[in-house]
Design a protein around this motif. Structure first.
Motif, short mmCIF file in Angstrom:
data_model
loop_
_atom_site.label_atom_id
_atom_site.label_comp_id
_atom_site.label_asym_id
_atom_site.label_seq_id
_atom_site.Cartn_x
_atom_site.Cartn_y
_atom_site.Cartn_z
N SER A 71 3.57 3.44 -5.32
CA SER A 71 2.94 4.12 -4.20
C SER A 71 3.34 3.43 -2.90
O SER A 71 3.79 2.28 -2.89
CB SER A 71 1.42 4.14 -4.36
N SER A 72 3.14 4.12 -1.78
CA SER A 72 3.67 3.63 -0.51
C SER A 72 3.10 2.27 -0.10
O SER A 72 3.83 1.43 0.42
CB SER A 72 3.43 4.67 0.60
N GLU A 73 1.80 2.04 -0.36
CA GLU A 73 1.23 0.76 0.07
C GLU A 73 1.83 -0.42 -0.69
O GLU A 73 1.85 -1.54 -0.18
CB GLU A 73 -0.29 0.76 -0.06
N LYS A 74 2.35 -0.18 -1.88
CA LYS A 74 2.96 -1.27 -2.64
C LYS A 74 4.39 -1.56 -2.20
O LYS A 74 4.98 -2.56 -2.62
CB LYS A 74 2.93 -0.94 -4.14
N LEU A 75 4.93 -0.69 -1.36
CA LEU A 75 6.27 -0.91 -0.81
C LEU A 75 6.22 -1.49 0.60
O LEU A 75 7.25 -1.76 1.20
CB LEU A 75 7.04 0.41 -0.79
N GLU A 76 5.01 -1.69 1.11
CA GLU A 76 4.86 -2.24 2.46
C GLU A 76 5.28 -3.70 2.51
O GLU A 76 5.11 -4.45 1.55
CB GLU A 76 3.40 -2.13 2.90
N ILE A 77 5.84 -4.09 3.64
CA ILE A 77 6.14 -5.49 3.87
C ILE A 77 5.44 -5.93 5.15
O ILE A 77 5.26 -5.14 6.09
CB ILE A 77 7.67 -5.77 3.95
N ASP A 78 5.01 -7.18 5.16
CA ASP A 78 4.36 -7.78 6.32
C ASP A 78 3.10 -7.01 6.75
O ASP A 78 2.76 -6.98 7.94
CB ASP A 78 5.34 -7.89 7.49
N ASP A 79 2.44 -6.36 5.79
CA ASP A 79 1.21 -5.60 6.08
C ASP A 79 1.43 -4.49 7.10
O ASP A 79 0.47 -4.05 7.77
CB ASP A 79 0.09 -6.53 6.55
N ILE A 80 2.66 -4.01 7.24
CA ILE A 80 2.95 -2.89 8.13
C ILE A 80 2.72 -1.60 7.35
O ILE A 80 3.35 -1.38 6.32
CB ILE A 80 4.39 -2.96 8.65
N PRO A 81 1.80 -0.73 7.78
CA PRO A 81 1.46 0.46 7.00
C PRO A 81 2.66 1.38 6.75
O PRO A 81 3.48 1.61 7.65
CB PRO A 81 0.41 1.15 7.87
N PHE A 82 2.74 1.87 5.54
CA PHE A 82 3.77 2.83 5.13
C PHE A 82 3.04 4.14 4.80
O PHE A 82 2.39 4.25 3.78
CB PHE A 82 4.52 2.29 3.92
#
Length: 326
Positions: A53-64
């Motif tokens: 899911s998109s939140e698991k692909l986020e880096i540096d806590d930047i929302p996806f």
């Protein structure tokens, strides 16, 4: 020659995450990428949907933010590109590393455009560049590809898809839905157990109804201009064939790792040596990040569980540099 605290080789999601963390630590850095931003993702199939899911692909806590829970390739490209541009990351694109040499306390990183010096190097190169070859006659024919892009290309063609994991199953289903006549060649007794849970029933149903012909416990023996020869439990079988998608997986560039001096395990897994507390290899100042840490076990590390490598590495480098500063 430009000098940096750290050079990051690879501009994929984990390389980008390393660049963000280097900035946080106040380290001088560059990211060197042989292609475009997140080059491996760019070369994924045009209709590819992530397992995560998109939140698991986020880096540096930047929302996806994506339209569906599991984003598609074009959404991921937009997300990571915006991170690079909005954070003004120092990334050198379409610049290929040709050599990395340890000279005393420094590394000299040579590319096809320039030479650089760094106290530390992070290798975050992934594994998508080197396909696992079948090593059969005819594998070098123009009709054979180890990469899949767009199903439209195979419409109304007799297409052999080799493999049982996500890439092969996605390709088989997409191309069948565009009108290709699909033969699915699977080395084992069933469709891979790690195929996306919402896709696996689809391919099994298509096989059971006869829409897609699957050859289990079978391998490719030879590829000819208009045919493909299979080794099956019933003996050799020759099929009419226009194209072959050999989606048999990929491997890290082990030759590059060995040239850097990284020790690899002698078993088939070829696991590189590194300290999980710092991600530093047996070569002082040389770190690994991302899927490359898994050797041939390329399914063990992916974006969602290896993004943590970036803060681990940059914190370690920052502490080391502080301890050596007079």
């Amino acid at each position: 020659m430009q000098e940096f605290d750290v050079i990051i080789i690879g501009g994929g999601p984990i390389g980008i995450a390393c660049g963000l963390e280097a900035k946080k630590q106040g380290l001088s850095y560059i990211i060197i990428e042989k292609g475009t931003i997140v080059n491996s993702l760019f070369n994924y199939p045009v209709n590819m949907q992530f397992f995560s899911s998109s939140e698991k692909l986020e880096i540096d806590d930047i929302p996806f933010i994506s339209k569906e829970a599991k984003p598609k390739r074009n959404e991921a490209l937009e997300y990571y590109r915006r991170i690079v541009t909005s954070n003004q990351l120092d990334i050198h694109l379409f610049e290929k590393v040709t050599d990395t040499i340890k000279q005393g306390d420094f590394f000299v990183v040579k590319t096809d455009k320039n030479d650089y010096r760094a106290k530390n190097v992070v290798v975050a190169t992934g594994f998508y560049d080197l396909p696992n070859k079948m090593n059969v006659p005819g594998e070098d024919l123009p009709k054979v590809s180890h990469y899949y892009n767009d199903p439209h290309y195979y419409a109304s063609q007799k297409l052999a898809v080799v493999g049982a994991s996500n890439s092969a199953i996605d390709a088989a289903l997409e191309c069948w839905r565009k009108g290709a006549d699909i033969s699915l060649i699977i080395r084992g007794p069933e469709v891979g157990s790690r195929v996306k849970y919402w896709v696996r029933p689809d391919i099994i149903n298509r096989i059971e109804e006869g829409s897609i012909k699957a050859y289990y416990n079978s391998t490719v023996k030879e590829i000819k201009p208009t045919e493909i020869v299979l080794n099956t439990p019933e003996g050799d079988l020759t099929l009419e064939n226009d194209f072959v998608l050999a989606l048999t997986g990929y491997m890290p560039n082990f030759a590059f790792l060995e040239k850097l001096g990284i020790t690899l395990s002698s078993d088939p897994k070829r696991l590189p040596t590194y300290d999980p507390e710092t991600m530093e290899t047996n070569v002082e100042g040389l770190f690994l990040a991302g899927v490359i840490c898994g050797g041939m076990e390329t399914h063990k590390w992916f974006i969602e569980n290896s993004r943590i490598h970036a803060p681990i590495i940059m914190k370690s480098i920052g502490q080391k540099l502080k301890s050596t500063t007079p």
